[in-house]
Design an enzyme around this catalytic site. Structure first.
Site, mmCIF file in Angstrom:
data_model
loop_
_atom_site.group_PDB
_atom_site.id
_atom_site.type_symbol
_atom_site.label_atom_id
_atom_site.label_comp_id
_atom_site.label_asym_id
_atom_site.label_seq_id
_atom_site.Cartn_x
_atom_site.Cartn_y
_atom_site.Cartn_z
ATOM 1 N N HIS A 140 -3.499 -1.794 -1.542
ATOM 2 C CA HIS A 140 -4.596 -1.786 -2.508
ATOM 3 C C HIS A 140 -4.049 -1.936 -3.929
ATOM 4 O O HIS A 140 -2.850 -1.815 -4.169
ATOM 5 C CB HIS A 140 -5.395 -0.476 -2.426
ATOM 6 C CG HIS A 140 -6.348 -0.419 -1.273
ATOM 7 N ND1 HIS A 140 -5.971 -0.023 -0.015
ATOM 8 C CD2 HIS A 140 -7.671 -0.728 -1.195
ATOM 9 C CE1 HIS A 140 -7.019 -0.075 0.801
ATOM 10 N NE2 HIS A 140 -8.062 -0.498 0.107
ATOM 11 N N LYS A 144 -6.365 2.449 -7.404
ATOM 12 C CA LYS A 144 -6.922 3.269 -6.328
ATOM 13 C C LYS A 144 -6.278 4.643 -6.365
ATOM 14 O O LYS A 144 -5.054 4.775 -6.375
ATOM 15 C CB LYS A 144 -6.697 2.610 -4.965
ATOM 16 C CG LYS A 144 -7.371 3.370 -3.830
ATOM 17 C CD LYS A 144 -7.435 2.544 -2.563
ATOM 18 C CE LYS A 144 -8.087 3.327 -1.422
ATOM 19 N NZ LYS A 144 -9.468 3.752 -1.766
#
Length: 245
Positions: A140, A144
């Site tokens: 990600h 995040k």
């Protein structure tokens, strides 16, 4: 699924909240409340009661309180924040006791929910094939806040439910025999990629889901909001998508 034009509260107005807003307006819905870190004091019962449904995408630290505030206001809430799984059962009990409405998903993408079904089927097929070591990797963007992702944890839980030799997951580089090895990487600008791999000395089997943008997550969250409007209870994306997958 409701065709009602909804008055929506967006709790969290980051990139995901903005993507949901764009889609909602295009479908004729109205965003009547936007809660950011700068106006968190506006998250009140009076303001929430002007809305039909809330969509919550914030962070693990504030998600539980935000959900409870919506439930206390009698407002159905769709939650996409992850990282608060330790409080999940308590929140569900709170919702039930208050006769509220909650739809939580670790991932709202229709593609990911299809991927979940493939993962469960593969895990069942591999249940007795203990010569394969199973691992999960997720990638990600660097913004995040939780690691591993809620989606990766869901994938692990689905595998554990189908294999008697796996009891938990770990981020340790040297997992125990009863643990699923998990790797979490943070690389910009990745919206989200998940790998599930079964490895043996003979061959490997791997399934992959790669998100190209936040569009899929935003579309699913809005679809969930349309679904939960005027309903009572606790729901998942499986309820939303039961006619689609």
């Amino acid at each position: 699924m409701s065709q009602q034009k909804l008055k929506i509260a967006l709790i969290g107005y980051g990139k995901m909240g903005q993507a949901i807003e764009t889609l909602a307006i295009a479908k004729g819905h109205e965003i009547v409340l936007k809660i950011t870190i700068d106006n968190a004091a506006d998250l009140t019962a009076t303001n929430l009661q002007q809305c039909d449904v809330a969509i919550e995408f914030t962070n693990p630290e504030s998600a539980v309180a935000n959900i409870k505030t919506c439930i206390d206001a009698g407002l159905p809430v769709v939650c996409g924040s992850t990282g608060w799984v330790a409080s999940e059962e308590a929140v569900k009990a709170y919702c039930t006791n208050k006769q509220g409405s909650l739809l939580y998903a670790s991932n709202f993408s229709i593609g990911v929910n299809i991927f979940f079904e493939i993962n469960k089927k593969l895990a069942a097929l591999m249940a007795k094939q203990h010569q394969y070591q199973v691992s999960i990797e997720e990638v990600h963007h660097t913004h995040k806040k939780d690691a591993p992702s809620g989606t990766a944890i869901s994938l692990a839980q689905q595998i554990i439910a189908n294999r008697t030799d796996k009891h938990s997951w770990t981020l340790n580089e040297t997992p125990q025999p009863n643990e699923i090895a998990m790797v979490a990487k943070r690389i910009d600008p990745a919206p989200g990629t998940h790998f599930v791999k079964y490895q043996s000395s003979i061959d490997d089997i791997e399934i992959i889901h790669t998100a190209h943008s936040r569009q899929g997550f935003a579309t699913g969250a809005l679809t969930a909001a349309e679904f939960v409007y005027n309903k009572k209870g606790i729901f998942t994306m499986a309820d939303v998508l039961k006619d689609l997958i």
